[in-house]
Design an enzyme around this catalytic site. Structure first.
Site, PDB file in Angstrom:
ATOM      1  N   GLU A 204       0.807  -1.219   0.000  1.00  0.00           N
ATOM      2  CA  GLU A 204       0.000   0.000   0.000  1.00  0.00           C
ATOM      3  C   GLU A 204       0.841   1.271   0.000  1.00  0.00           C
ATOM      4  O   GLU A 204       0.330   2.361   0.233  1.00  0.00           O
ATOM      5  CB  GLU A 204      -0.954  -0.024   1.194  1.00  0.00           C
ATOM      6  CG  GLU A 204      -1.923  -1.200   1.110  1.00  0.00           C
ATOM      7  CD  GLU A 204      -2.851  -1.301   2.306  1.00  0.00           C
ATOM      8  OE1 GLU A 204      -2.790  -0.415   3.187  1.00  0.00           O
ATOM      9  OE2 GLU A 204      -3.635  -2.260   2.357  1.00  0.00           O
ATOM     10  N   LYS A 349     -15.483  -1.482   2.286  1.00  0.00           N
ATOM     11  CA  LYS A 349     -14.724  -2.029   1.158  1.00  0.00           C
ATOM     12  C   LYS A 349     -15.727  -2.633   0.178  1.00  0.00           C
ATOM     13  O   LYS A 349     -16.401  -3.613   0.506  1.00  0.00           O
ATOM     14  CB  LYS A 349     -13.737  -3.098   1.629  1.00  0.00           C
ATOM     15  CG  LYS A 349     -12.611  -2.572   2.507  1.00  0.00           C
ATOM     16  CD  LYS A 349     -11.755  -3.716   3.026  1.00  0.00           C
ATOM     17  CE  LYS A 349     -10.546  -3.221   3.788  1.00  0.00           C
ATOM     18  NZ  LYS A 349      -9.784  -4.343   4.406  1.00  0.00           N
TER      19      LYS A 349
END
Length: 437
Positions: A204, A349
């Site tokens: 990330e 999400k």
């Protein structure tokens, strides 16, 4: 008429080099495309991501079955429907799959179609996606939750906790907050270099140095904030707020180091200590009393409801407690958590649940019950920026989409800069008002 004329899926690669699904939706006068993300640390209650399982092709991670499902069953059912009827489209997708966890056609197949339809619908109406979904009142840019230091499942180091994040909430615009985040990221890089530590980045975009302890990780982040010239909160402030410009957020991903058989949290990568649920909640209470922490995500394991209640009772009035693996963007699990009075925020999400409509339902349920929503990426991302649009569409106020490196992360931040520019004087940056603690 915005009638769906063609639905086409293909296999592409995500930011980790693994296959994922991309879907194109066509009408006579519009087009929409969406690519589906995937996670590294996934909750057991998430909707099923359909993989081929053929070890000789992409190590079993191919998604050709999901692609075929889109190009046959789903395409046949959706062609002729109005692309602007999002709820009807998503209801059709759920009916076609027929399972509670999308294991028949695959959540990755359903989500790609659902989001591509939304994109095509927005193009047909001539509206940006955030306005198409959220209406005229969609004007809130999110406070970014930036993952600058990695451990756990996201890094090969001696840090148990998965993400150490900064939240630049003490600013009046998204662009200023983003600038602060970038400057702190580079400050942290210089600090790590000065200590002879690695500046390689994880999935990330955060750094993943080999540190001595979890405490060293958070202390490095705090030091980097100061060296960048910004004020970090004090633990004596409520939730580390006060006049702070930047706060600390954590995602320990506790399910990853919880031993269900022992009913213990095992710090496998660092001290090897084993903690009961009570001891784990007390551990977080000590951290909240020591460090300027405003948010903890998955501070307890996904099925440790007793532990979650202990944690909420101890620090829930001072700190945002975000349920990710706990809630998996699922309104049923969220409702259970609300009834049990655990956590006070939900991580959103889109691929955990599988359709845009269900995603929006979870956000609305959270808002109605005083829970905040944090719109989130996955560790396996693409250049698709839909979550940036959803964050503004829902006025969620917070977004978690990685660090200040890797173009798959920057795609979302850059999209938010464009939206802020487009909104002009209507743009609102909530700052510390994004938190309800």
């Amino acid at each position: 008429m915005p009638i769906i004329s063609k639905v086409v899926a293909r296999q592409i690669l995500d930011s980790r080099g693994n296959p994922t699904v991309e879907v194109d939706v066509y009408t006579e006068s519009s087009f929409g495309r969406a690519a589906v993300p995937s996670g590294a640390s996934t909750g057991v209650h998430e909707a099923v991501e359909l993989r081929d399982g053929d070890a000789s092709v992409y190590l079993g991670k191919g998604v050709l079955k999901a692609v075929e499902n889109v190009n046959t069953v789903i395409s046949d059912a959706l062609e002729g429907m109005l692309v602007t009827e999002q709820e009807e489209i998503d209801e059709m997708l759920l009916a076609l799959d027929g399972t509670p966890n999308k294991s028949n056609l695959g959540a990755n197949a359903l989500l790609g179609v659902s989001l591509a339809c939304a994109r095509a619908g927005a193009e047909y109406t001539g509206l940006p996606l955030y306005r198409y979904i959220g209406g005229t009142m969609a004007n809130t840019l999110p406070v970014p939750m930036m993952n600058v230091l990695n451990g756990g499942a996201h890094a090969d180091n001696t840090v148990d906790f998965q993400e150490f994040m900064i939240m630049p909430a003490g600013f009046t615009s998204f662009s200023d907050a983003l600038r602060a985040g970038a400057e702190i990221f580079h400050s942290l890089k210089a600090l790590l270099k000065s200590k002879g530590l690695s500046t390689a980045v994880g999935d990330e975009g955060g750094f993943a140095p080999n540190l001595r302890s979890n405490e060293e990780a958070i202390e490095l982040v705090i030091e980097a904030i100061g060296k960048a010239g910004y004020k970090v909160g004090s633990p004596t402030d409520k939730g580390g707020l006060g006049d702070a410009q930047v706060m600390i957020a954590l995602d320990p991903a506790s399910s990853e180091f919880y031993d269900a058989a022992k009913k213990r949290y095992v710090f496998k990568k660092s001290s090897k200590q084993e903690l009961t649920s009570t001891e784990m909640a007390e551990y977080w209470e000590r951290w909240v009393n020591t460090y300027p922490i405003i948010s903890i995500e998955d501070g307890m394991a996904e099925d440790d409801w007793e532990g979650w209640k202990l944690l909420t009772d101890k620090v829930g009035s001072r700190v945002q407690l975000v349920g990710d693996d706990l809630f998996v963007t699922n309104s049923i699990r969220l409702a259970d958590g609300i009834n049990r009075k655990v956590a006070n925020s939900i991580l959103i999400k889109v691929n955990q649940i599988g359709t845009l409509t269900e995603t929006l339902q979870a956000i609305n349920l959270a808002r109605l019950n005083g829970y905040t929503s944090v719109i989130s990426h996955r560790s396996g991302e693409t250049e698709d920026s839909t979550i940036a649009q959803i964050a503004v569409a829902t006025n969620a106020g917070q977004i978690k989409t990685g660090s200040m490196s890797r173009s798959d992360r920057m795609a979302k931040y850059n999209e938010l800069l464009r939206i802020e520019e487009e909104l002009g004087s209507q743009a609102r940056y909530p700052g510390k008002a994004a938190f309800r603690v």
